[in-house]
Design a protein around this motif. Structure first.
Motif, mmCIF file in Angstrom:
data_model
loop_
_atom_site.group_PDB
_atom_site.id
_atom_site.type_symbol
_atom_site.label_atom_id
_atom_site.label_comp_id
_atom_site.label_asym_id
_atom_site.label_seq_id
_atom_site.Cartn_x
_atom_site.Cartn_y
_atom_site.Cartn_z
ATOM 1 N N VAL A 1 -41.969 -0.055 -12.987
ATOM 2 C CA VAL A 1 -41.357 -0.234 -11.676
ATOM 3 C C VAL A 1 -42.426 -0.686 -10.683
ATOM 4 N N ILE A 2 -42.078 -1.684 -9.864
ATOM 5 C CA ILE A 2 -42.989 -2.226 -8.865
ATOM 6 C C ILE A 2 -42.341 -2.109 -7.493
ATOM 7 N N VAL A 3 -43.065 -1.515 -6.545
ATOM 8 C CA VAL A 3 -42.639 -1.489 -5.145
ATOM 9 C C VAL A 3 -43.767 -2.124 -4.349
ATOM 10 N N GLU A 4 -43.540 -3.322 -3.845
ATOM 11 C CA GLU A 4 -44.618 -4.080 -3.215
ATOM 12 C C GLU A 4 -44.914 -3.598 -1.799
ATOM 13 N N ASP A 5 -45.950 -4.180 -1.209
ATOM 14 C CA ASP A 5 -46.453 -3.756 0.105
ATOM 15 C C ASP A 5 -45.358 -3.773 1.171
ATOM 16 N N GLY A 6 -45.427 -2.786 2.046
ATOM 17 C CA GLY A 6 -44.585 -2.778 3.235
ATOM 18 C C GLY A 6 -43.137 -2.407 3.024
ATOM 19 N N VAL A 7 -42.772 -1.983 1.824
ATOM 20 C CA VAL A 7 -41.375 -1.629 1.535
ATOM 21 C C VAL A 7 -41.034 -0.272 2.138
ATOM 22 N N SER A 8 -39.806 -0.118 2.596
ATOM 23 C CA SER A 8 -39.286 1.169 3.049
ATOM 24 C C SER A 8 -38.030 1.494 2.246
ATOM 25 N N LEU A 9 -38.104 2.591 1.465
ATOM 26 C CA LEU A 9 -36.952 3.048 0.686
ATOM 27 C C LEU A 9 -36.329 4.239 1.392
ATOM 28 N N GLY A 10 -35.046 4.167 1.679
ATOM 29 C CA GLY A 10 -34.366 5.263 2.345
ATOM 30 C C GLY A 10 -34.231 6.479 1.446
ATOM 31 N N ALA A 11 -33.896 7.603 2.046
ATOM 32 C CA ALA A 11 -33.776 8.856 1.313
ATOM 33 C C ALA A 11 -32.793 8.719 0.156
ATOM 34 N N GLY B 1 -39.380 -6.456 -3.666
ATOM 35 C CA GLY B 1 -40.256 -7.391 -2.968
ATOM 36 C C GLY B 1 -40.790 -6.848 -1.660
ATOM 37 N N GLU B 2 -41.920 -7.379 -1.235
ATOM 38 C CA GLU B 2 -42.634 -6.846 -0.071
ATOM 39 C C GLU B 2 -41.799 -6.914 1.204
ATOM 40 N N ASN B 3 -42.044 -5.915 2.065
ATOM 41 C CA ASN B 3 -41.431 -5.819 3.395
ATOM 42 C C ASN B 3 -39.912 -5.737 3.364
ATOM 43 N N THR B 4 -39.365 -5.249 2.258
ATOM 44 C CA THR B 4 -37.927 -5.046 2.154
ATOM 45 C C THR B 4 -37.559 -3.639 2.593
ATOM 46 N N VAL B 5 -36.452 -3.500 3.270
ATOM 47 C CA VAL B 5 -35.936 -2.209 3.721
ATOM 48 C C VAL B 5 -34.669 -1.902 2.931
ATOM 49 N N VAL B 6 -34.668 -0.773 2.234
ATOM 50 C CA VAL B 6 -33.556 -0.409 1.349
ATOM 51 C C VAL B 6 -32.845 0.811 1.919
ATOM 52 N N GLY B 7 -31.538 0.725 2.050
ATOM 53 C CA GLY B 7 -30.744 1.810 2.605
ATOM 54 C C GLY B 7 -30.725 3.029 1.707
ATOM 55 N N GLU B 8 -30.445 4.171 2.290
ATOM 56 C CA GLU B 8 -30.481 5.434 1.552
ATOM 57 C C GLU B 8 -29.472 5.442 0.408
#
Length: 277
Positions: free
Chosen positions: A175-185, A196-203
């Protein structure tokens, strides 16, 4: 001889059933110990980005497997807790000097895991062998970072997030989580998925190669990765099972929708920066 060649040679002997936990020599164990030290120092990684693609370093994953195959389960104690495992937990004396902190009562770092500078591990959380956690990343409460997972810099893993491990087969990228990613709860990222980098993923979003990603930016359906600079969340879409007589009202399956990230969405993810100060 290099560490890579030492590990590769030892792996070949192990794969040929020429060495095991009972017959391993002091030199053999020195090799696997030196390998763990290199993992913890960030000198070797289970996967690296070459060009635009992430590729597994097979010999590194072989080295991790050797640490299981050539060690016996032992009774151990750490921080007043008794447990049984083939590996001890990672020493954390080096973390403070790099500005990385792990809160008490439940932050567990297994031997062979790397944590960069200015990271935060909240209790309870767990980072497994071969994982690489980049500078400035937050591992929140009840998070698990699985074996060989590669987490970039300045990533936020929301509370109760699972980053799956991919140890075998050795040629498969983790599993790869690139720079700047935000994963919700409550997010789950499994089976070698790449965020991919700088992606925001909903909870509560499940990211797995088995679940389609509807990328509305490029207007295509993709599997196994989220492109950079997206805002992603789960939606239910119609399933081909909808025509089945058991589903008179229609059947649906989960999917991920990826949209162009908006400036206010990215700004909202920065509101917790005070935690890092």
């Amino acid at each position: 001889m290099t560490l890579k060649s030492d590990v590769s040679d030892l792996w070949q002997r192990y794969d040929d059933d020429a060495v095991d936990a009972e017959t391993a020599t002091d030199d053999d164990m020195a090799t696997v110990d030196a390998f763990l030290d290199a993992l913890e120092a960030g000198e070797v990684r289970a996967a690296e980005k070459r060009g635009s693609e992430w590729e597994a370093n097979e010999w590194v994953k072989q080295g991790i497997l050797l640490n299981f195959g050539l060690r016996a389960t032992e009774a151990r104690s750490y921080g007043g807790v008794d447990y049984h495992d083939v590996l001890p937990l990672r020493e954390t004396d080096d973390l403070g000097e790099r500005g990385t902190r792990n809160t008490p009562d439940g932050t567990t770092i297994r031997r062979g895991a790397y944590l960069g500078s200015d990271c935060i591990m909240m209790s309870p959380s767990f980072v497994n062998i071969g994982a690489h956690v980049g500078d400035g990343t937050l591992v929140d409460s009840c998070d698990t970072v699985g074996s060989c997972a590669q987490i970039g810099e300045n990533v936020k893993l929301g509370a109760n997030t699972l980053i799956g491990g991919v140890l075998e087969p050795v040629e498969d990228a983790p599993v790869i989580v690139e720079d700047g990613v935000s994963l919700g709860a409550g997010c789950r990222v499994t089976s070698g998925f790449v965020v991919g980098e700088n992606t925001v993923v909903g909870e509560n979003t499940l990211l797995s190669p088995r679940i389609p990603v509807y990328d509305l930016v490029e207007e295509e359906i993709i599997y196994g990765h989220l492109p950079p600079e997206r805002r992603a969340f789960t939606r239910m879409v119609e399933s081909s099972m909808g025509d089945h007589e058991l589903f008179a009202g229609g059947a649906y399956k989960p999917a991920v929708v990826a949209m162009d990230i908006e400036a206010d969405t990215r700004d909202a993810t920065k509101q917790e920066e005070a935690l890092r100060e």
